[in-house]
Enzyme design. Structure first.
Site, PDB file in Angstrom:
ATOM      1  N   TYR A 154       4.860   3.820  -6.958  1.00  0.00           N
ATOM      2  CA  TYR A 154       4.491   3.172  -5.687  1.00  0.00           C
ATOM      3  C   TYR A 154       5.699   3.132  -4.733  1.00  0.00           C
ATOM      4  O   TYR A 154       5.569   3.433  -3.546  1.00  0.00           O
ATOM      5  CB  TYR A 154       3.989   1.761  -6.012  1.00  0.00           C
ATOM      6  CG  TYR A 154       3.433   0.978  -4.849  1.00  0.00           C
ATOM      7  CD1 TYR A 154       2.158   1.214  -4.362  1.00  0.00           C
ATOM      8  CD2 TYR A 154       4.183  -0.032  -4.250  1.00  0.00           C
ATOM      9  CE1 TYR A 154       1.649   0.474  -3.305  1.00  0.00           C
ATOM     10  CE2 TYR A 154       3.683  -0.777  -3.198  1.00  0.00           C
ATOM     11  CZ  TYR A 154       2.407  -0.520  -2.725  1.00  0.00           C
ATOM     12  OH  TYR A 154       1.906  -1.263  -1.683  1.00  0.00           O
ATOM     13  N   LYS A 158       5.905   4.987  -1.118  1.00  0.00           N
ATOM     14  CA  LYS A 158       6.112   4.233   0.125  1.00  0.00           C
ATOM     15  C   LYS A 158       7.423   4.640   0.802  1.00  0.00           C
ATOM     16  O   LYS A 158       7.501   4.682   2.042  1.00  0.00           O
ATOM     17  CB  LYS A 158       6.081   2.724  -0.153  1.00  0.00           C
ATOM     18  CG  LYS A 158       4.713   2.214  -0.620  1.00  0.00           C
ATOM     19  CD  LYS A 158       3.611   2.443   0.412  1.00  0.00           C
ATOM     20  CE  LYS A 158       2.316   1.719   0.048  1.00  0.00           C
ATOM     21  NZ  LYS A 158       1.261   1.952   1.047  1.00  0.00           N
TER      22      LYS A 158
HETATM   23  P1  NAI Z   1      -6.692  -3.351  -1.201  1.00  0.00           P
HETATM   24  O1  NAI Z   1      -6.717  -2.820  -2.586  1.00  0.00           O
HETATM   25  O2  NAI Z   1      -7.438  -4.584  -0.874  1.00  0.00           O
HETATM   26  O3  NAI Z   1      -7.136  -2.243  -0.167  1.00  0.00           O
HETATM   27  C1  NAI Z   1      -6.784  -0.896  -0.296  1.00  0.00           C
HETATM   28  C2  NAI Z   1      -7.820  -0.086   0.441  1.00  0.00           C
HETATM   29  O4  NAI Z   1      -7.477   1.304   0.292  1.00  0.00           O
HETATM   30  C3  NAI Z   1      -9.220  -0.274  -0.144  1.00  0.00           C
HETATM   31  O5  NAI Z   1     -10.144  -0.340   0.919  1.00  0.00           O
HETATM   32  C4  NAI Z   1      -9.426   0.994  -0.938  1.00  0.00           C
HETATM   33  O6  NAI Z   1     -10.760   1.387  -1.078  1.00  0.00           O
HETATM   34  C5  NAI Z   1      -8.640   1.998  -0.109  1.00  0.00           C
HETATM   35  N1  NAI Z   1      -8.303   3.184  -0.870  1.00  0.00           N
HETATM   36  C6  NAI Z   1      -7.621   3.270  -2.019  1.00  0.00           C
HETATM   37  N2  NAI Z   1      -7.559   4.535  -2.442  1.00  0.00           N
HETATM   38  C7  NAI Z   1      -8.231   5.268  -1.529  1.00  0.00           C
HETATM   39  C8  NAI Z   1      -8.530   6.645  -1.400  1.00  0.00           C
HETATM   40  N3  NAI Z   1      -8.145   7.554  -2.322  1.00  0.00           N
HETATM   41  N4  NAI Z   1      -9.234   7.054  -0.320  1.00  0.00           N
HETATM   42  C9  NAI Z   1      -9.640   6.167   0.606  1.00  0.00           C
HETATM   43  N5  NAI Z   1      -9.397   4.862   0.537  1.00  0.00           N
HETATM   44  C10 NAI Z   1      -8.707   4.420  -0.523  1.00  0.00           C
HETATM   45  O7  NAI Z   1      -5.141  -3.535  -0.896  1.00  0.00           O
HETATM   46  P2  NAI Z   1      -4.358  -4.060   0.390  1.00  0.00           P
HETATM   47  O8  NAI Z   1      -3.424  -5.085  -0.100  1.00  0.00           O
HETATM   48  O9  NAI Z   1      -5.276  -4.372   1.497  1.00  0.00           O
HETATM   49  O10 NAI Z   1      -3.482  -2.765   0.733  1.00  0.00           O
HETATM   50  C11 NAI Z   1      -3.575  -2.044   1.952  1.00  0.00           C
HETATM   51  C12 NAI Z   1      -2.295  -1.253   2.131  1.00  0.00           C
HETATM   52  O11 NAI Z   1      -1.214  -2.168   2.257  1.00  0.00           O
HETATM   53  C13 NAI Z   1      -1.955  -0.331   0.954  1.00  0.00           C
HETATM   54  O12 NAI Z   1      -1.416   0.861   1.441  1.00  0.00           O
HETATM   55  C14 NAI Z   1      -0.897  -1.125   0.218  1.00  0.00           C
HETATM   56  O13 NAI Z   1      -0.061  -0.283  -0.521  1.00  0.00           O
HETATM   57  C15 NAI Z   1      -0.178  -1.780   1.368  1.00  0.00           C
HETATM   58  N6  NAI Z   1       0.605  -2.946   1.011  1.00  0.00           N
HETATM   59  C16 NAI Z   1       0.019  -4.067   0.434  1.00  0.00           C
HETATM   60  C17 NAI Z   1       0.793  -5.151   0.112  1.00  0.00           C
HETATM   61  C18 NAI Z   1       0.212  -6.381  -0.508  1.00  0.00           C
HETATM   62  O14 NAI Z   1       0.998  -7.254  -0.918  1.00  0.00           O
HETATM   63  N7  NAI Z   1      -1.090  -6.551  -0.578  1.00  0.00           N
HETATM   64  C19 NAI Z   1       2.247  -5.147   0.330  1.00  0.00           C
HETATM   65  C20 NAI Z   1       2.751  -3.942   0.932  1.00  0.00           C
HETATM   66  C21 NAI Z   1       1.953  -2.896   1.253  1.00  0.00           C
END
Ligand code: NAI
Length: 246
Positions: A154, A158
């Site tokens: 990860y 990133k």
């Molecule tokens: P989440 O798991 O709730 O949402 C992730 C979204 O990405 C989901 O809608 C999922 O269906 C979609 N997704 C995953 N793989 C996919 C694929 N192959 N094709 C299309 N869509 C896909 O997680 P969250 O927390 O909302 O994460 C959103 C972004 O923020 C991610 O990139 C994550 O790495 C980043 N992020 C999150 C943090 C956190 O603490 N929650 C911290 C730093 C970054």
């Protein structure tokens, strides 16, 4: 800040941070294209948004597939004629200790979090460059800047996304397309739901802002970077992390 008349594409936009981002752009007047692996969830959200304000539409797209990315972006251009803003938000984790990490966990995280952003950017860039206008915001992470034990895949993805952001910013800038990233810290979503209260407390207790972030905290920063208020900002990484990184 307004996005009246603008078309905004958000990947992984049906839940979590992506949903808050799509919601905020829509609140600010944008037409929103929501990409999701789970097309039903994306459709339900798009229908909800479309009940008031500008239209929103959902598209099934697994960003780890080049064909799916190209086809879905083509559909958006057919439906909306342009893409003004792209937010690469889709992401996954598959954590594990370095020496035990399977190739599959490495590849899936790199293919989704970094490869997916590259493929969607490539698919959108032609129309943005032709229009000599556009803004791309990539959702990176503070761990791409500072590292994190148990997240080699990860963190690498990133950190790669930060490099991709800067390379694209240099290549696209002269054609009026800006490319920036946000680096969230710990944000309360499904992705972090499995962490215990103690684990969260250990990460946030000593932060200057002494709390975990909310998806809406990230949405505000993304909208700023995509807006005309950030017209002279490109190639930057804005940490949205309560002061975890400074
Ligand atoms: P989440 O798991 O709730 O949402 C992730 C979204 O990405 C989901 O809608 C999922 O269906 C979609 N997704 C995953 N793989 C996919 C694929 N192959 N094709 C299309 N869509 C896909 O997680 P969250 O927390 O909302 O994460 C959103 C972004 O923020 C991610 O990139 C994550 O790495 C980043 N992020 C999150 C943090 C956190 O603490 N929650 C911290 C730093 C970054």
């Amino acid at each position: 800040m307004t996005f009246d008349g603008k078309v905004v594409l958000v990947t992984g936009g049906a839940r979590g941070i992506g949903r808050a981002i799509a919601q905020r752009f829509h609140d600010l007047g944008a037409q929103v294209a929501i990409f999701g692996r789970n097309v039903e969830a994306a459709q339900a959200f798009a229908q909800e948004l479309s009940k008031s304000g500008a239209p929103a539409k959902a598209y099934g797209c697994d960003v780890s597939s080049a064909d799916a990315c190209n086809a879905a972006v083509e559909e958006v251009l057919k439906d909306f004629q342009k893409i003004d803003v792209l937010v690469n938000n889709a992401g996954i984790t598959q954590d594990g200790l370095f020496v035990r990490m399977k190739d599959e966990a490495w590849q899936q995280v790199l293919e989704t979090n970094l490869g997916g952003a590259f493929r969607i950017m490539r698919a959108c860039a032609r129309s943005m460059l032709k229009a000599r206008s556009g803004a791309i915001v990539n959702v990176a992470s503070v761990v791409g800047l500072i590292g994190n034990a148990g997240q080699a895949n990860y963190c690498a993805a990133k950190a790669g996304l930060v490099g991709l952001t800067k390379a694209a910013a240099r290549e696209f800038g002269a054609r009026g397309v800006r490319v920036n990233a946000v680096a969230p810290g710990l944000i309360e979503t499904d992705m972090t739901a499995s962490m215990t209260g103690d684990q969260k407390q250990a990460l946030t207790g000593n932060l200057p802002l002494a709390r975990a972030g909310k998806p809406e905290d990230v949405a505000g920063a993304v909208c700023f970077l995509a807006s005309d208020d950030a017209a002279y900002v490109t190639g930057q990484v804005l940490s949205v992390c309560g002061g975890m990184v400074m």
